[in-house]
Design a protein around this motif. Structure first.
Motif, mmCIF file in Angstrom:
data_model
loop_
_atom_site.group_PDB
_atom_site.id
_atom_site.type_symbol
_atom_site.label_atom_id
_atom_site.label_comp_id
_atom_site.label_asym_id
_atom_site.label_seq_id
_atom_site.Cartn_x
_atom_site.Cartn_y
_atom_site.Cartn_z
ATOM 1 N N VAL A 136 8.869 16.630 -2.907
ATOM 2 C CA VAL A 136 8.033 15.441 -2.779
ATOM 3 C C VAL A 136 8.625 14.366 -3.686
ATOM 4 O O VAL A 136 8.872 14.629 -4.872
ATOM 5 C CB VAL A 136 6.576 15.736 -3.194
ATOM 6 C CG1 VAL A 136 5.754 14.451 -3.209
ATOM 7 C CG2 VAL A 136 5.945 16.754 -2.255
ATOM 8 N N LEU A 137 8.887 13.198 -3.156
ATOM 9 C CA LEU A 137 9.488 12.098 -3.921
ATOM 10 C C LEU A 137 8.388 11.152 -4.382
ATOM 11 O O LEU A 137 7.581 10.697 -3.567
ATOM 12 C CB LEU A 137 10.514 11.350 -3.072
ATOM 13 C CG LEU A 137 11.569 12.211 -2.367
ATOM 14 C CD1 LEU A 137 12.553 11.326 -1.619
ATOM 15 C CD2 LEU A 137 12.298 13.115 -3.367
ATOM 16 N N ILE A 138 8.370 10.847 -5.681
ATOM 17 C CA ILE A 138 7.273 10.088 -6.274
ATOM 18 C C ILE A 138 7.789 8.762 -6.835
ATOM 19 O O ILE A 138 8.543 8.738 -7.820
ATOM 20 C CB ILE A 138 6.592 10.913 -7.387
ATOM 21 C CG1 ILE A 138 6.137 12.266 -6.830
ATOM 22 C CG2 ILE A 138 5.421 10.144 -7.999
ATOM 23 C CD1 ILE A 138 5.898 13.313 -7.892
ATOM 24 N N THR A 139 7.386 7.672 -6.214
ATOM 25 C CA THR A 139 7.776 6.347 -6.687
ATOM 26 C C THR A 139 6.936 5.307 -5.933
ATOM 27 O O THR A 139 6.035 5.659 -5.171
ATOM 28 C CB THR A 139 9.286 6.114 -6.494
ATOM 29 O OG1 THR A 139 9.659 4.846 -7.049
ATOM 30 C CG2 THR A 139 9.686 6.161 -5.026
ATOM 31 N N GLN A 140 7.253 4.019 -6.112
ATOM 32 C CA GLN A 140 6.475 2.961 -5.467
ATOM 33 C C GLN A 140 6.728 2.903 -3.954
ATOM 34 O O GLN A 140 7.786 3.329 -3.481
ATOM 35 C CB GLN A 140 6.810 1.606 -6.087
ATOM 36 C CG GLN A 140 5.947 1.234 -7.270
ATOM 37 C CD GLN A 140 6.180 2.157 -8.462
ATOM 38 O OE1 GLN A 140 7.298 2.531 -8.764
ATOM 39 N NE2 GLN A 140 5.089 2.509 -9.146
ATOM 40 N N ARG A 141 5.763 2.349 -3.235
ATOM 41 C CA ARG A 141 5.858 2.287 -1.773
ATOM 42 C C ARG A 141 7.116 1.554 -1.324
ATOM 43 O O ARG A 141 7.777 1.962 -0.360
ATOM 44 C CB ARG A 141 4.613 1.592 -1.202
ATOM 45 C CG ARG A 141 4.579 1.562 0.318
ATOM 46 C CD ARG A 141 3.344 0.836 0.841
ATOM 47 N NE ARG A 141 2.112 1.523 0.486
ATOM 48 C CZ ARG A 141 1.607 2.548 1.185
ATOM 49 N NH1 ARG A 141 2.238 2.993 2.244
ATOM 50 N NH2 ARG A 141 0.472 3.103 0.810
ATOM 51 N N TRP A 142 7.467 0.449 -1.987
ATOM 52 C CA TRP A 142 8.624 -0.321 -1.554
ATOM 53 C C TRP A 142 9.946 0.400 -1.849
ATOM 54 O O TRP A 142 10.977 0.082 -1.255
ATOM 55 C CB TRP A 142 8.627 -1.713 -2.205
ATOM 56 C CG TRP A 142 8.248 -1.757 -3.652
ATOM 57 C CD1 TRP A 142 7.005 -2.034 -4.164
ATOM 58 C CD2 TRP A 142 9.089 -1.521 -4.789
ATOM 59 N NE1 TRP A 142 7.033 -1.988 -5.541
ATOM 60 C CE2 TRP A 142 8.300 -1.674 -5.957
ATOM 61 C CE3 TRP A 142 10.430 -1.197 -4.936
ATOM 62 C CZ2 TRP A 142 8.810 -1.515 -7.242
ATOM 63 C CZ3 TRP A 142 10.960 -1.032 -6.215
ATOM 64 C CH2 TRP A 142 10.140 -1.196 -7.354
ATOM 65 N N HIS A 143 9.928 1.373 -2.737
ATOM 66 C CA HIS A 143 11.129 2.135 -3.076
ATOM 67 C C HIS A 143 11.286 3.375 -2.195
ATOM 68 O O HIS A 143 12.398 3.860 -1.970
ATOM 69 C CB HIS A 143 11.049 2.537 -4.560
ATOM 70 C CG HIS A 143 12.244 3.271 -5.077
ATOM 71 N ND1 HIS A 143 12.177 4.115 -6.156
ATOM 72 C CD2 HIS A 143 13.529 3.322 -4.669
ATOM 73 C CE1 HIS A 143 13.360 4.633 -6.403
ATOM 74 N NE2 HIS A 143 14.206 4.173 -5.506
ATOM 75 N N LEU A 144 10.185 3.891 -1.674
ATOM 76 C CA LEU A 144 10.210 5.164 -0.962
ATOM 77 C C LEU A 144 11.045 5.167 0.325
ATOM 78 O O LEU A 144 11.709 6.184 0.599
ATOM 79 C CB LEU A 144 8.783 5.621 -0.651
ATOM 80 C CG LEU A 144 8.093 6.352 -1.809
ATOM 81 C CD1 LEU A 144 6.620 6.600 -1.483
ATOM 82 C CD2 LEU A 144 8.798 7.676 -2.110
ATOM 83 N N PRO A 145 11.058 4.122 1.150
ATOM 84 C CA PRO A 145 11.893 4.207 2.355
ATOM 85 C C PRO A 145 13.353 4.529 2.055
ATOM 86 O O PRO A 145 13.960 5.383 2.712
ATOM 87 C CB PRO A 145 11.737 2.816 2.988
ATOM 88 C CG PRO A 145 10.380 2.374 2.555
ATOM 89 C CD PRO A 145 10.242 2.905 1.142
ATOM 90 N N ARG A 146 13.911 3.894 1.045
ATOM 91 C CA ARG A 146 15.309 4.168 0.687
ATOM 92 C C ARG A 146 15.472 5.579 0.136
ATOM 93 O O ARG A 146 16.411 6.297 0.492
ATOM 94 C CB ARG A 146 15.802 3.123 -0.327
ATOM 95 C CG ARG A 146 17.235 3.345 -0.799
ATOM 96 C CD ARG A 146 17.807 2.094 -1.439
ATOM 97 N NE ARG A 146 17.034 1.629 -2.567
ATOM 98 C CZ ARG A 146 17.377 1.845 -3.844
ATOM 99 N NH1 ARG A 146 18.465 2.537 -4.144
ATOM 100 N NH2 ARG A 146 16.630 1.356 -4.820
ATOM 101 N N ALA A 147 14.548 5.989 -0.738
ATOM 102 C CA ALA A 147 14.641 7.318 -1.333
ATOM 103 C C ALA A 147 14.523 8.410 -0.271
ATOM 104 O O ALA A 147 15.308 9.365 -0.240
ATOM 105 C CB ALA A 147 13.561 7.487 -2.400
#
Length: 216
Positions: A136-147
């Motif tokens: 599960v990748l945990i970060t901000q919504r705007w960062h998640l698509p790239r991650a």
């Protein structure tokens, strides 16, 4: 006219690349803690816990708050804290560990990655050093698509968990930078075949309260 046509083509490719990344990742992003997981490991992306103006960084604290909530809700068992530690005075993983232990997360559930110098490096190391196939990748919504896109391009079964927080003054700069980062990421993955800054030997994450390594 030729220069204008090239410029227009570049803009169209830039927009199309961003749209492709967002479209390919959107179905793998969850908005609330109860929707995220369950999974053995959550990956927390590092950022400074202070802003340049000396204030607490809300993005850092929302990531820590969400990561701790996932642990306490039983949605993930362990956390991989990956961030920058290029100098002795700047240590993102250590700051994350300190914050999470203050939130009553057992230190034995935390694994520190001191060579997560970028989103790309964090995910390559999660797969090749910490031997994770799922996370599960945990970060901000705007960062998640790239991650999420990077993780799945590397062959990992990853989902994103949004670290919720309110809009922050000046956040538009981060969102704009993310558009360029997504375009650059596509070049890294499919044109230049980027390599991480540092890999090193495999260090599989041990299951909580167990002695034998388990890979997903």
């Amino acid at each position: 006219m030729s220069l204008g046509a090239l410029l227009l083509l570049a803009i169209l490719l830039f927009l199309a690349g961003n749209a492709w990344v967002i479209a390919r990742s959107s179905s793998y992003i969850e908005s609330t803690v109860t929707q995220c997981g369950p999974e053995r490991v959550g990956v927390v992306f590092g950022t400074s816990n202070w802003t340049r103006s000396g204030l607490r960084n809300p993005h850092f604290h929302s990531r820590m708050r969400t990561a701790a909530a996932l642990i306490h809700a039983g949605r993930v068992e362990q956390l991989l804290l990956s961030g920058d530690n290029r100098t002795r005075a700047y240590n993102e993983p250590r700051a994350m560990w300190q914050d999470l232990t203050r939130r009553n997360v057992d230190g034995e559930r935390l694994t520190l990655d001191f060579a997560g110098f970028s989103t790309f490096d964090t995910l390559v190391r999660a797969k090749n050093v910490f031997l994770l196939d799922k996370a599960v990748l945990i970060t901000q919504r705007w960062h998640l698509p790239r991650a999420v896109f990077i993780g799945r391009a590397l062959g990992m079964d990853v989902v994103g968990c949004v670290a919720n927080d309110n809009a922050v003054k000046g956040e538009w700069r981060l969102r704009l930078r993310e558009w360029f980062a997504r375009a650059a990421m596509l070049g890294d993955l499919y044109i230049w075949h980027r390599e991480p800054y540092f890999l090193g030997p495999a260090e599989p994450i041990m299951p909580f309260n167990a002695t034998e390594p388990v890979t997903d």
